[in-house]
Design a protein around this motif. Structure first.
Motif, PDB file in Angstrom:
ATOM      1  N   GLY A  19       0.804  -1.223   0.000  1.00 15.58           N
ATOM      2  CA  GLY A  19       0.000   0.000   0.000  1.00 15.58           C
ATOM      3  C   GLY A  19       0.835   1.270   0.000  1.00 15.58           C
ATOM      4  O   GLY A  19       0.293   2.380   0.029  1.00 15.58           O
ATOM      5  N   MET A  20       2.151   1.128  -0.034  1.00 11.58           N
ATOM      6  CA  MET A  20       3.050   2.287   0.006  1.00 11.58           C
ATOM      7  C   MET A  20       3.316   2.862  -1.386  1.00 11.58           C
ATOM      8  O   MET A  20       3.288   2.150  -2.395  1.00 11.58           O
ATOM      9  N   SER A  21       3.601   4.158  -1.399  1.00  9.26           N
ATOM     10  CA  SER A  21       4.023   4.808  -2.637  1.00  9.26           C
ATOM     11  C   SER A  21       5.514   4.552  -2.824  1.00  9.26           C
ATOM     12  O   SER A  21       6.195   4.075  -1.911  1.00  9.26           O
ATOM     13  N   LEU A  22       6.039   4.867  -4.015  1.00  4.16           N
ATOM     14  CA  LEU A  22       7.470   4.673  -4.279  1.00  4.16           C
ATOM     15  C   LEU A  22       8.322   5.512  -3.326  1.00  4.16           C
ATOM     16  O   LEU A  22       9.394   5.088  -2.876  1.00  4.16           O
ATOM     17  N   GLU A  23       7.834   6.705  -3.007  1.00  6.29           N
ATOM     18  CA  GLU A  23       8.573   7.584  -2.108  1.00  6.29           C
ATOM     19  C   GLU A  23       8.649   6.981  -0.712  1.00  6.29           C
ATOM     20  O   GLU A  23       9.700   7.018  -0.060  1.00  6.29           O
ATOM     21  N   GLU A  24       7.541   6.403  -0.246  1.00  7.83           N
ATOM     22  CA  GLU A  24       7.522   5.786   1.084  1.00  7.83           C
ATOM     23  C   GLU A  24       8.425   4.555   1.117  1.00  7.83           C
ATOM     24  O   GLU A  24       9.112   4.308   2.112  1.00  7.83           O
ATOM     25  N   ARG A  25       8.443   3.814   0.027  1.00  8.71           N
ATOM     26  CA  ARG A  25       9.292   2.626  -0.031  1.00  8.71           C
ATOM     27  C   ARG A  25      10.780   3.004   0.002  1.00  8.71           C
ATOM     28  O   ARG A  25      11.598   2.253   0.521  1.00  8.71           O
ATOM     29  N   SER A  26      11.109   4.161  -0.553  1.00  8.96           N
ATOM     30  CA  SER A  26      12.518   4.579  -0.602  1.00  8.96           C
ATOM     31  C   SER A  26      13.083   4.867   0.786  1.00  8.96           C
ATOM     32  O   SER A  26      14.301   4.918   0.971  1.00  8.96           O
ATOM     33  N   ASN A  27      12.203   5.046   1.784  1.00  7.99           N
ATOM     34  CA  ASN A  27      12.656   5.337   3.149  1.00  7.99           C
ATOM     35  C   ASN A  27      12.930   4.064   3.949  1.00  7.99           C
ATOM     36  O   ASN A  27      13.413   4.127   5.070  1.00  7.99           O
TER      37      ASN A  27
END
Length: 227
Positions: A19-27
């Motif tokens: 359910g995460m966006s690419l930006e959230e996954r990058s963290n």
């Protein structure tokens, strides 16, 4: 006692990751992202395969029902008049043509032209077998557990048959569906059913062959008192 570090980040689950966006996954830690990405891909492959299998099964069922709509069965009036009886009274009926009403307790297909039905009528259980066009109708293909039926046929001996009288099997020559049961019945009573589901459907569970005899006796007493 080990103290819990409230500032320590919780482990991200696959459900949360999806359910995460690419930006959230990058963290997230790279190792975690790599593992969850692999699990996500595996899950999608399984879902796609399951969807393909379901679609294939649906198409097969559609074709079978289309062919079944052309199959009609009729009662052969040239056969001996059947004797209507209960399963508990079957012993003297061996070799005779009988008529029995009951519910489908279990059913098992062996190919497309052979259907075994374990019939329950409140007095016992009887293995019955339908062959050829008898199990090629729409009613046969869509038959579910707990449907009510009436079966015509000859009571024969078969050492493999299990029931109230082991070794007795009904060779069906004609049958009718009296009342169908909902498709959901197949998902209600399974080995994986939880306690809540079983309790909510106690009226179905108690009809089984492996239930508490005290529970069956309670129902019989209640029926006698009410009537």
């Amino acid at each position: 006692m080990m103290e819990v570090n409230k500032d320590e980040p919780s482990v991200t689950t696959l459900e949360e990751f999806m359910g995460m966006s690419l930006e959230e996954r990058s963290n997230l830690p790279k190792a975690r992202v790599k593992k969850l990405t692999r699990l996500e891909a595996e899950l999608k492959r399984k879902e796609e395969k399951a969807a393909q299998i379901a679609a294939k099964a649906e198409e097969e069922t559609r074709r079978r029902l289309e062919a079944a709509s052309l199959v009609k069965i009729e009662l052969d009036k040239n056969l001996p008049t059947p004797i209507e009886c209960k399963i508990r009274d079957l012993k003297p009926m061996l070799g005779k043509r009988i008529l029995i009403y009951g519910w489908v307790h279990h059913l098992r297909w062996d190919g497309k032209r052979l259907l075994f039905i374990e019939l329950r009528d409140g007095t016992g259980f009887l293995q019955s077998v339908l062959t050829e066009d008898l199990c090629a109708t729409v009613d046969a293909i869509t038959l579910k557990r707990e449907s009510s039926v009436k079966l015509y046929g000859t009571l024969a001996e078969d050492a493999r048959a299990k029931g109230t009288f082991n070794g007795y099997e009904l060779k069906v020559d004609y049958w009718e569906l009296i009342g169908s049961s909902p498709a959901e019945i197949e998902n209600i009573l399974t080995k994986e059913s939880n306690v809540d589901i079983l309790l909510n459907n106690r009226h179905l569970v108690i009809r089984g062959t492996r239930v508490d005899l005290h529970a069956q006796t309670d129902l019989l007493c209640r029926d006698e008192l009410v009537s």
